[in-house]
Write a protein that holds these residues in place. Sequence first.
Motif, mmCIF file in Angstrom:
data_model
loop_
_atom_site.group_PDB
_atom_site.id
_atom_site.type_symbol
_atom_site.label_atom_id
_atom_site.label_comp_id
_atom_site.label_asym_id
_atom_site.label_seq_id
_atom_site.Cartn_x
_atom_site.Cartn_y
_atom_site.Cartn_z
ATOM 1 N N TYR A 61 1.270 -16.483 -9.003
ATOM 2 C CA TYR A 61 1.801 -15.906 -10.249
ATOM 3 C C TYR A 61 2.143 -17.011 -11.243
ATOM 4 O O TYR A 61 1.892 -16.873 -12.452
ATOM 5 C CB TYR A 61 3.033 -15.035 -9.980
ATOM 6 C CG TYR A 61 2.702 -13.728 -9.312
ATOM 7 C CD1 TYR A 61 2.056 -12.721 -10.017
ATOM 8 C CD2 TYR A 61 3.001 -13.499 -7.986
ATOM 9 C CE1 TYR A 61 1.728 -11.523 -9.413
ATOM 10 C CE2 TYR A 61 2.687 -12.306 -7.359
ATOM 11 C CZ TYR A 61 2.049 -11.313 -8.079
ATOM 12 O OH TYR A 61 1.721 -10.140 -7.470
ATOM 13 N N TYR A 92 7.387 -5.486 -11.147
ATOM 14 C CA TYR A 92 6.559 -4.286 -11.252
ATOM 15 C C TYR A 92 6.850 -3.512 -12.534
ATOM 16 O O TYR A 92 6.024 -2.722 -12.983
ATOM 17 C CB TYR A 92 6.771 -3.367 -10.040
ATOM 18 C CG TYR A 92 6.374 -3.984 -8.725
ATOM 19 C CD1 TYR A 92 5.253 -4.802 -8.626
ATOM 20 C CD2 TYR A 92 7.103 -3.748 -7.567
ATOM 21 C CE1 TYR A 92 4.881 -5.361 -7.419
ATOM 22 C CE2 TYR A 92 6.737 -4.293 -6.356
ATOM 23 C CZ TYR A 92 5.632 -5.108 -6.281
ATOM 24 O OH TYR A 92 5.275 -5.661 -5.088
ATOM 25 N N LEU A 104 -7.067 -11.983 6.384
ATOM 26 C CA LEU A 104 -8.021 -10.892 6.629
ATOM 27 C C LEU A 104 -8.769 -10.463 5.373
ATOM 28 O O LEU A 104 -9.674 -9.625 5.453
ATOM 29 C CB LEU A 104 -7.284 -9.689 7.235
ATOM 30 C CG LEU A 104 -6.670 -9.968 8.616
ATOM 31 C CD1 LEU A 104 -5.860 -8.778 9.094
ATOM 32 C CD2 LEU A 104 -7.764 -10.308 9.628
ATOM 33 N N VAL A 129 -7.541 2.841 6.205
ATOM 34 C CA VAL A 129 -7.993 2.000 7.314
ATOM 35 C C VAL A 129 -6.748 1.329 7.866
ATOM 36 O O VAL A 129 -6.047 0.635 7.124
ATOM 37 C CB VAL A 129 -9.001 0.927 6.846
ATOM 38 C CG1 VAL A 129 -9.508 0.126 8.038
ATOM 39 C CG2 VAL A 129 -10.151 1.563 6.065
ATOM 40 N N ALA A 165 0.838 -1.203 0.000
ATOM 41 C CA ALA A 165 0.000 0.000 0.000
ATOM 42 C C ALA A 165 0.873 1.252 0.000
ATOM 43 O O ALA A 165 0.607 2.222 -0.724
ATOM 44 C CB ALA A 165 -0.934 -0.012 1.204
ATOM 45 N N TRP A 224 4.179 -12.403 8.915
ATOM 46 C CA TRP A 224 2.955 -13.170 8.633
ATOM 47 C C TRP A 224 3.127 -14.130 7.453
ATOM 48 O O TRP A 224 2.472 -15.168 7.402
ATOM 49 C CB TRP A 224 1.762 -12.221 8.435
ATOM 50 C CG TRP A 224 1.806 -11.340 7.218
ATOM 51 C CD1 TRP A 224 2.246 -10.051 7.151
ATOM 52 C CD2 TRP A 224 1.383 -11.685 5.890
ATOM 53 N NE1 TRP A 224 2.137 -9.574 5.864
ATOM 54 C CE2 TRP A 224 1.600 -10.552 5.080
ATOM 55 C CE3 TRP A 224 0.831 -12.832 5.311
ATOM 56 C CZ2 TRP A 224 1.308 -10.544 3.708
ATOM 57 C CZ3 TRP A 224 0.538 -12.824 3.945
ATOM 58 C CH2 TRP A 224 0.773 -11.688 3.171
ATOM 59 N N GLY A 234 -6.510 -8.053 -7.299
ATOM 60 C CA GLY A 234 -5.351 -7.238 -7.657
ATOM 61 C C GLY A 234 -4.297 -7.939 -8.507
ATOM 62 O O GLY A 234 -3.099 -7.765 -8.257
ATOM 63 N N LYS A 249 -4.181 -10.327 -4.070
ATOM 64 C CA LYS A 249 -3.960 -11.764 -4.233
ATOM 65 C C LYS A 249 -3.181 -12.291 -3.030
ATOM 66 O O LYS A 249 -2.447 -11.496 -2.445
ATOM 67 C CB LYS A 249 -3.200 -12.081 -5.517
ATOM 68 C CG LYS A 249 -1.984 -11.193 -5.862
ATOM 69 C CD LYS A 249 -0.817 -11.088 -4.935
ATOM 70 C CE LYS A 249 -0.056 -12.332 -4.582
ATOM 71 N NZ LYS A 249 1.098 -12.034 -3.677
ATOM 72 N N PRO A 250 -3.253 -13.557 -2.680
ATOM 73 C CA PRO A 250 -4.288 -14.475 -3.121
ATOM 74 C C PRO A 250 -5.630 -13.995 -2.591
ATOM 75 O O PRO A 250 -5.690 -13.416 -1.511
ATOM 76 C CB PRO A 250 -3.868 -15.798 -2.476
ATOM 77 C CG PRO A 250 -3.166 -15.387 -1.214
ATOM 78 C CD PRO A 250 -2.456 -14.126 -1.569
#
Length: 338
Positions: free
Chosen positions: A193, A270, A85, A38, A18, A176, A130, A104-105
């Motif tokens: 991917y 990217y 989440l 958020v 993000a 995580w 995404g 993703k996933p």
Amino acid sequence: GRRPDSIGVALVGLGYYATNLLAPGLQLTRNCHLAGIVTGSPDKIPEWQRKYGIPDRNVYSYDDFDRIAGNPDIQAVYIVTPNDLHKPLALRAAAAGKHVWCEKPMAMDAAEAQEMIDACRAAGVQLAIGYRLQHQPSTLRLRAMAKEKPYGRILKVRADAGFHAYDDVDPANKPWRLLPQHGGGAMYDMGVYSLQGARYITGQEPVAVSARSGTTRPHLFEGVDETTHFTLEFADGLVAECSTSFGRNMNLLRADCERGWYQLEPFQTYNGLAGRTSDGQLFDDGGVPHQQALQMDNDALAILEGRPPLVPGEEGLRDMRVVDAVYASAREGGRRIV
Ligand code: NDP
């Protein structure tokens, strides 16, 4: 310039992606803009507000997020949190009447993905996944080649996506991506991917899969896969050999055909996607300045024009069915029908 009816987007989970890709991308978009955040980290808020001019009324925590329902500044919620989440936040966003964009996933498994699709349909909101590469010209070129078959029938496909990381992780304090309860593991993270690549380079859906997983660092990879190899079988007998790993750098999507071959290497970075063919043709992304900006502009336009997004929830669900089968095969052995 931004269009007057530009979609207001709230980013959920202000982590690496993000912060470094989506927020900067939203400064380049025409059909959408960064309107809210958020976050569970109050310390991140002042800098985001300052940098992007986000008013207090558009700042939420995970506890008060449902209040977003009454906020006319925000039409879409982009979920960029750990994988476990995705579903609960998508359900809350849909219940609040907001369009859902989800990284993703898509979810932890196909059942969760289906729940997300049902919730968004019931709420009358869009659901887009995404998968930024599906918006890329080089990927679209592979899709076209799957139809036109310039080198004859595809005989064999390879799709490898991985990176080497986590050597310096403290086993008592794992991120995580190394924790099973958060949807950690290479298959969820980079394996999608390889799976996506194998699907779009063939233009076909896999009908069966067999997989095996392993690790060279068992103190780090407990209950999550470090490396997974999976073989996809397609209806016409074509086979794709796919790999993913948190232990090895790899970034190759390749088709070997009757009269030559073609590949993208890298295929999932990217920028700098690089295509080559056996007869010396080169192809790239045709100057797309920012993948994520392109994706979000496309997804916002779909909302504005009231048509389905390029990568809807159903596309994420297709992958989750295969991911479920990959994990089941790796765990229990054997070939799975998808
Ligand atoms: P990060 O760990 O960097 O960020 C995740 C953010 O989620 C955190 O910063 C935090 O934000 C929030 N969060 C909420 N609950 C938790 C929790 N229990 N533990 C950790 N973080 C939590 O991850 P990434 O940004 O790299 O990845 C996020 C998602 O984006 C993943 O689903 C990933 O697969 C996807 N992704 C997609 C990419 C692509 O190319 N399409 C590239 C990279 C990631 P806060 O403090 O604001 O609450």
